[in-house]
Write an enzyme that holds these catalytic residues in place. Structure first.
Site, PDB file in Angstrom:
ATOM      1  N   GLU A 359     -30.217 -20.501  30.123  1.00  0.00           N
ATOM      2  CA  GLU A 359     -29.298 -20.217  29.012  1.00  0.00           C
ATOM      3  C   GLU A 359     -29.695 -18.941  28.264  1.00  0.00           C
ATOM      4  OE1 GLU A 359     -26.563 -21.697  28.155  1.00  0.00           O
ATOM      5  OE2 GLU A 359     -26.249 -21.251  26.040  1.00  0.00           O
ATOM      6  N   THR A 487     -10.851 -15.941  29.353  1.00  0.00           N
ATOM      7  CA  THR A 487     -12.297 -16.137  29.265  1.00  0.00           C
ATOM      8  C   THR A 487     -12.713 -17.542  29.710  1.00  0.00           C
ATOM      9  OG1 THR A 487     -14.231 -15.691  27.882  1.00  0.00           O
ATOM     10  CG2 THR A 487     -12.372 -16.844  26.827  1.00  0.00           C
TER      11      THR A 487
END
Ligand SMILES: *[C@@H]1O[C@H](CO)[C@@H](O)[C@H](O)[C@H]1NC(C)=O
Ligand SMILES: *[C@@H]1O[C@H](CO)[C@@H](O)[C@H](O)[C@H]1NC(C)=O
Ligand SMILES: *[C@@H]1O[C@H](CO)[C@@H](O)[C@H](O)[C@H]1NC(C)=O
Ligand SMILES: *[C@@H]1O[C@H](CO)[C@@H](O)[C@H](O)[C@H]1NC(C)=O
Ligand SMILES: *[C@@H]1O[C@H](CO)[C@@H](O)[C@H](O)[C@H]1NC(C)=O
Length: 535
Positions: A359, A487
């Site tokens: 992440e 997106t």
């Protein structure tokens, strides 16, 4: 005029307006593609069957506890997010089931006690429905009606007459927004969706609101040229703080500038120009290469004027966005930087024990190691010296961005390494993310026996599995020269590209045939009569 002369002028005219294609016209799909594509479809089918069994109608499946979670107002986020992928994969029965569920859901009220996120609801639900409507050839108008129900409530995020920037959250029960700072991604990632909503409803208000917000940000004072601060106060329109990043909270503001120019072919160059200014600033100020292995990253910046040597899974969309934007503006420098950014992001996958990227990460460049956070530990430094980055947040929550950029890189270059990256990721996902019933996130990508995170985000369906599936697909299916991806990886059909985007581009000759996203040849469908009656 001789017919030759007429032919010659026609060729000349065509060559003036014809853009460089985004995709490599000579791309060769390796024969093994169909096997890998079948594996990806199998991942989708397994995941969706588990969702149907344990979480149907709710937002997310919890694949470890075999239960569900409603974090997106309980409207069935996984269904909305899965629809466009289902259509692309040819799962038409499930697609119709999803349309039916949507038709029977009331979107004017939240099914949880939460407020409604303008951004998340737009990119997942509104985009999911409109993309599904387009892909299925306009045969389910209820999808537009439901998107409109949501947008009519969300339009209350703009409260005052003089307000350009919307609030980020709205209470659907009383239509009052939460008075708080908005970020530029929230305010800047509505244009694609709300433009299409205006097209299909005939109500221009949606497009006007979304454009007003972006135009305001394009013209506001910024810490760096073309790069607004992440925070913005909707009441005053003033920036909040001075943090600049391509990562979360800012990301899709930049992403949509060039995509909106492409989707609309507008003669207003301000969108493409703003994207080019942000890219130019990034080249001059944010681009960093690691002292180990020379990987390229876009750093963050704060108005203390100090560079943060950080990266994130979320920001890794930038490689694909620069490849797209570089092609559309005819700037090969930006394309090649986009490819190098993509390679560095893929390196965060290739370097871990699971073959899946983290992440959050950081790196060291010739100007130092400052991250705005604690200095790297010895263990992190050891990892850095081996890999050219170190992990700062080790979890993986089914995010798509690295494979998204890898997809753009594959379609743009046909370089087999990108195809092979997608194979590696597919194998790792199957091996390390599986639970008894489906697939889920993990807490530590560098641990092959990591504990599982008990949530299957809806973007697993919308994005990860779609980008992988399309990487293994015929490049003419959902071509980057014909579609713009929002997106959340929902696709919108775009008109033929202009010669190039940004200032200096030629005004487009007015076409006698107005572009209609629905005029494209459609896959054969046989609507389910039972379903059509229930609508
Ligand atoms: C268009 O949509 C806006 C926003 O929901 C709404 O306020 C307005 O009444 C609509 N206009 C028409 C003509 O329906
Ligand atoms: C809008 O008006 C309000 C109250 O009149 C004022 O406080 C605010 O600064 C104005 N906002 C903008 C963006 O001009
Ligand atoms: C491409 O973009 C870079 C960065 O903004 C710029 O320096 C360069 O001049 C551009 N090249 C062309 C051909 O426009
Ligand atoms: C990190 O930066 C600090 C401050 O500039 C410096 O003292 C230290 O040597 C750097 N560490 C590495 C591993 O580069
Ligand atoms: C449509 O949805 C309703 C309610 O969710 C359900 O009862 C019905 O069986 C569904 N029909 C089809 C064809 O899926």
């Amino acid at each position: 005029m001789t017919s030759f002369r007429r032919w010659f002028l026609a060729v000349l005219a065509a060559s003036v307006v014809k853009a460089e294609p985004v995709q490599d016209p000579d791309l060769q799909l390796p024969p093994s593609a169909s096997i890998h594509q079948a594996t990806v479809k199998e991942l989708f089918v397994t995941s969706y069957e588990a969702y149907q069994e344990y979480a149907w109608g709710h937002d997310d499946l919890l694949p470890v506890s075999e239960s569900y979670f409603d974090g997106r107002n309980g409207w069935g986020a996984s269904i909305a997010d899965a629809m466009s992928t289902m259509w692309i994969m040819g799962l038409t029965d499930w697609f119709e089931q999803a349309v039916n569920h949507t038709a029977n859901t009331d979107f004017a009220i939240s099914h949880t006690f939460d407020t409604v996120s303008l951004f998340e609801t737009t990119i997942r639900y509104v985009a999911g429905f409109i993309s599904a409507y387009e892909l299925s050839g306009g045969q389910y108008p209820v999808l537009v009606e439901k998107a409109q129900d949501l947008a009519d409530q969300m339009a209350h995020a703009w409260v005052r007459e003089n307000q350009s920037i919307p609030y980020g959250f709205i209470n659907f029960a009383n239509l009052l927004p939460t008075i708080a700072t908005t970020n530029i991604a929230e305010a800047g990632s509505l244009t694609l969706e709300w433009n299409r909503l205006s097209l299909y409803t005939g109500n221009s208000t949606y497009q006007t609101l979304a454009e007003k917000s972006v135009q305001y940000m394009i013209n506001m004072p910024t810490p760096l040229p073309g790069m607004p601060a992440q925070g913005i106060d909707p009441l005053t329109g003033d920036p909040v703080g001075g943090y600049v990043t391509w990562g979360g909270g800012s990301d899709s503001y930049f992403e949509y500038l060039i995509k909106y120019a492409r989707l609309t072919n507008t003669d207003d160059n301000s969108y493409a120009d703003a994207w080019l200014t942000a890219a130019d600033t990034s080249v001059k100020t944010l681009l960093r290469s690691s002292t180990v292995d020379d990987w390229l990253y876009l750093a963050d910046y704060d108005d203390d004027q100090v560079i943060r040597h950080v990266g994130s899974h979320l920001a890794c969309f930038y490689g694909g966005n620069w490849i797209l934007g570089g092609k559309l503006t005819n700037n090969e420098t930006l394309v090649s930087i986009g490819l190098r950014l993509t390679d560095a992001c893929w390196n965060t996958y290739a370097s871990t024990a699971t073959g899946i990227g983290p992440e959050g990460f950081a790196y060291i460049s010739s100007d130092g190691n400052f991250t705005g956070n604690t200095a790297p530990s010895q263990e992190q430094l050891d990892f850095y010296y081996a890999h050219g980055f170190y992990i700062t947040a080790p979890d993986y929550i089914l995010r798509p961005e690295v494979l998204e950029s890898n997809f753009y890189a594959w379609r743009a270059t046909g370089d087999p390494k990108y195809f092979n990256n997608a194979i590696s990721a597919t194998i790792s996902f199957k091996k390390y993310l599986s639970t008894t019933v489906a697939y889920t996130g993990i807490y530590d990508v560098n641990n092959v026996i990591s504990e599982k995170i008990d949530d299957m985000e809806s973007f697993w369906f919308a994005e990860v599995l779609k980008y992988l599936y399309l990487t293994f697909d015929d490049p003419n299916h959902i071509s980057l020269d014909e579609y713009v991806f929002n997106t959340e990886c929902h696709v919108f059909k775009a008109p033929p590209a202009k010669s190039h985007y940004g200032s200096g581009s030629e005004p487009q000759p007015v076409s006698s045939q107005p572009f209609s996203p629905m005029s494209a040849p459609l896959p054969a469908v046989s609507p389910n009569p039972a379903l059509l009656r229930s609508l």
